[in-house]
Design a protein around this motif. Structure first.
Motif, PDB file in Angstrom:
ATOM      1  N   LEU A   1       0.851  -1.185   0.000  1.00 56.64           N
ATOM      2  CA  LEU A   1       0.000   0.000   0.000  1.00 56.64           C
ATOM      3  C   LEU A   1       0.887   1.235   0.000  1.00 56.64           C
ATOM      4  N   SER A   2       0.746   2.041  -1.040  1.00 59.84           N
ATOM      5  CA  SER A   2       1.563   3.236  -1.170  1.00 59.84           C
ATOM      6  C   SER A   2       0.712   4.458  -0.837  1.00 59.84           C
ATOM      7  N   PHE A   3       1.154   5.223   0.162  1.00 59.39           N
ATOM      8  CA  PHE A   3       0.389   6.372   0.638  1.00 59.39           C
ATOM      9  C   PHE A   3       1.011   7.664   0.125  1.00 59.39           C
ATOM     10  N   ALA A   4       0.145   8.559  -0.338  1.00 58.97           N
ATOM     11  CA  ALA A   4       0.564   9.844  -0.878  1.00 58.97           C
ATOM     12  C   ALA A   4       0.256  10.955   0.119  1.00 58.97           C
ATOM     13  N   GLY A   5       0.404  12.205  -0.324  1.00 51.52           N
ATOM     14  CA  GLY A   5       0.154  13.338   0.545  1.00 51.52           C
ATOM     15  C   GLY A   5      -1.261  13.402   1.075  1.00 51.52           C
ATOM     16  N   THR A   6      -2.188  12.689   0.444  1.00 49.66           N
ATOM     17  CA  THR A   6      -3.576  12.656   0.916  1.00 49.66           C
ATOM     18  C   THR A   6      -3.692  12.176   2.352  1.00 49.66           C
ATOM     19  N   VAL A   7      -2.759  11.358   2.809  1.00 47.93           N
ATOM     20  CA  VAL A   7      -2.837  10.848   4.181  1.00 47.93           C
ATOM     21  C   VAL A   7      -2.635  11.956   5.208  1.00 47.93           C
ATOM     22  N   THR A   8      -2.113  13.106   4.768  1.00 49.77           N
ATOM     23  CA  THR A   8      -1.915  14.247   5.676  1.00 49.77           C
ATOM     24  C   THR A   8      -3.119  15.176   5.726  1.00 49.77           C
ATOM     25  N   PHE A   9      -4.090  14.992   4.831  1.00 49.80           N
ATOM     26  CA  PHE A   9      -5.220  15.900   4.763  1.00 49.80           C
ATOM     27  C   PHE A   9      -6.105  15.752   5.994  1.00 49.80           C
ATOM     28  N   GLY A  10      -6.665  16.840   6.461  1.00 54.94           N
ATOM     29  CA  GLY A  10      -7.475  16.806   7.668  1.00 54.94           C
ATOM     30  C   GLY A  10      -8.690  15.913   7.558  1.00 54.94           C
ATOM     31  N   SER A  11      -9.242  15.782   6.369  1.00 55.97           N
ATOM     32  CA  SER A  11     -10.449  14.983   6.170  1.00 55.97           C
ATOM     33  C   SER A  11     -10.171  13.496   5.988  1.00 55.97           C
ATOM     34  N   ALA A  12      -8.900  13.093   6.003  1.00 53.60           N
ATOM     35  CA  ALA A  12      -8.527  11.728   5.613  1.00 53.60           C
ATOM     36  C   ALA A  12      -8.465  10.764   6.795  1.00 53.60           C
ATOM     37  N   THR A  13      -9.436  10.827   7.679  1.00 52.31           N
ATOM     38  CA  THR A  13      -9.439   9.945   8.849  1.00 52.31           C
ATOM     39  C   THR A  13      -9.450   8.476   8.444  1.00 52.31           C
ATOM     40  N   ALA A  14     -10.314   8.110   7.497  1.00 50.27           N
ATOM     41  CA  ALA A  14     -10.408   6.712   7.073  1.00 50.27           C
ATOM     42  C   ALA A  14      -9.101   6.231   6.456  1.00 50.27           C
ATOM     43  N   LEU A  15      -8.425   7.111   5.746  1.00 48.38           N
ATOM     44  CA  LEU A  15      -7.152   6.753   5.128  1.00 48.38           C
ATOM     45  C   LEU A  15      -6.085   6.514   6.192  1.00 48.38           C
ATOM     46  N   ARG A  16      -6.075   7.343   7.215  1.00 44.40           N
ATOM     47  CA  ARG A  16      -5.116   7.134   8.305  1.00 44.40           C
ATOM     48  C   ARG A  16      -5.419   5.846   9.067  1.00 44.40           C
ATOM     49  N   GLU A  17      -6.685   5.508   9.202  1.00 50.78           N
ATOM     50  CA  GLU A  17      -7.035   4.232   9.831  1.00 50.78           C
ATOM     51  C   GLU A  17      -6.512   3.064   9.005  1.00 50.78           C
ATOM     52  N   ALA A  18      -6.583   3.191   7.688  1.00 49.52           N
ATOM     53  CA  ALA A  18      -6.043   2.152   6.810  1.00 49.52           C
ATOM     54  C   ALA A  18      -4.535   2.038   6.960  1.00 49.52           C
ATOM     55  N   ALA A  19      -3.856   3.190   7.012  1.00 54.22           N
ATOM     56  CA  ALA A  19      -2.400   3.175   7.175  1.00 54.22           C
ATOM     57  C   ALA A  19      -2.001   2.568   8.505  1.00 54.22           C
ATOM     58  N   ALA A  20      -2.772   2.832   9.545  1.00 54.74           N
ATOM     59  CA  ALA A  20      -2.418   2.370  10.886  1.00 54.74           C
ATOM     60  C   ALA A  20      -2.434   0.850  10.994  1.00 54.74           C
ATOM     61  N   LEU A  21      -3.255   0.185  10.192  1.00 56.45           N
ATOM     62  CA  LEU A  21      -3.311  -1.279  10.289  1.00 56.45           C
ATOM     63  C   LEU A  21      -2.419  -1.976   9.267  1.00 56.45           C
ATOM     64  N   THR A  22      -1.748  -1.213   8.418  1.00 54.34           N
ATOM     65  CA  THR A  22      -0.876  -1.801   7.404  1.00 54.34           C
ATOM     66  C   THR A  22       0.488  -2.118   8.012  1.00 54.34           C
ATOM     67  N   PRO A  23       0.951  -3.360   7.933  1.00 49.41           N
ATOM     68  CA  PRO A  23       2.286  -3.671   8.447  1.00 49.41           C
ATOM     69  C   PRO A  23       3.346  -2.798   7.782  1.00 49.41           C
ATOM     70  N   VAL A  24       4.364  -2.415   8.549  1.00 53.01           N
ATOM     71  CA  VAL A  24       5.360  -1.483   7.990  1.00 53.01           C
ATOM     72  C   VAL A  24       6.094  -2.082   6.799  1.00 53.01           C
TER      73      VAL A  24
END
Length: 299
Positions: free
Chosen positions: A216-239
């Motif tokens: 899973l490749s994350f872009a600058g969208t993960v920093t957007f204030g509205s991107a709560t669901a995206l950050r939840e996805a990143a949080a469960l992705t193994p490093v």
């Protein structure tokens, strides 16, 4: 506000002119080098210009050098049509820090008068050594309507086959098409390495991708204030299944959203991912770097 709303929509050329020379300042360097797993150098230098705003005899070299100064020492140049794919393959041959992927963007496929011929061109480029991926390909239900989806799907299936024939990483563009992307990958059998570019799904979709072993490749969208669901996805992705990208010149991370993006801004997204995942920054950089080498390297 009212006067702004009443202004006509900018043309692509007008937008490019407005954005030229407006690159943000460089962020603090990372403690360890990482890669930008998805950038469009050709579009960056033609639409947004060169960071710093001045003329450059070799604008690609400027972008590469500026990225290296902040710890982004490798770039993956991504093709979206035959012309950009050929440009990317040639650019990767010229610059040791750059590797390439080649493909027809899913929104490009329905517009082509001869899809089969364009796919043959992509396959000929796939054989080149410094072309390490097939992408960006996939499905896009946001910009392409029902009338174009059969062509998109046929193109996606053909790209999957090319990736498997040449043992290349598959780089997927998925917009509003999560279920269909997984369905087609399951039907065709995925290549050994699959990258979900600019991951845009929620935690449930991320879990499905992680379970299949995709990156899973994350872009600058993960920093957007509205991107709560995206950050939840990143949080469960193994490093070891995380990558980071710019998709430059688009998707510039906060606090510079709306200004042109380039690979030197990757540290902003990496630091946001470290905060989101609770990872040590040094360790996260090392993991992203190793995953990038596994997917595309060695450079």
């Amino acid at each position: 506000m009212l006067s702004l709303m009443s202004e006509p929509t900018e043309s692509r050329r007008e937008r490019a002119a407005r954005r030229a020379g407006e690159f943000p300042p460089a962020p603090e360097p990372l403690p360890r080098p990482v890669l930008d797993s998805h950038t469009h150098l050709d579009i960056t230098v033609s639409e947004a210009g060169v960071p710093g705003g001045g003329p450059a005899d070799d604008p690609v070299a400027v972008v590469v050098a500026l990225a290296a100064k902040v710890g982004v020492d490798r770039l993956v140049q991504v093709g979206v049509d035959v012309t950009s794919s050929r440009w990317g393959a040639d650019t990767a041959d010229r610059y040791p820090a750059v590797l390439a992927t080649v493909a027809l963007h899913p929104n490009e496929a329905p517009r082509l008068p001869d899809l089969d011929e364009a796919l043959r061109e992509i396959e000929s480029l796939a054989a080149r050594d410094r072309v390490r991926g097939i992408g960006e390909t996939g499905m896009d239900f946001f910009r392409t309507g029902d009338e174009g989806r059969a062509a998109q799907e046929a193109s996606f299936r053909a790209h999957i086959a090319i990736a498997k024939r040449y043992d290349k990483t598959l780089v997927i563009h998925d917009r509003d098409a999560h279920a269909d992307v997984l369905r087609i990958l399951d039907d065709e059998g995925a290549p050994d390495t699959v990258v979900l570019h600019c991951f845009s799904g929620d935690a449930e979709f991320a879990s499905e991708c992680v379970r299949r072993g995709y990156l899973l490749s994350f872009a600058g969208t993960v920093t957007f204030g509205s991107a709560t669901a995206l950050r939840e996805a990143a949080a469960l992705t193994p490093v070891d299944q995380l990558l980071v990208e710019t998709d430059a010149p688009y998707l510039t991370p906060t606090p510079h959203r709306g200004r042109p993006n380039a690979s030197y801004l990757i540290p902003l997204t990496v630091r946001a991912l470290a905060a989101t995942t609770g990872s040590d920054l040094d360790e996260l950089c090392a993991a992203i770097s190793a995953t990038g080498d596994r997917a595309f390297g060695p450079w």
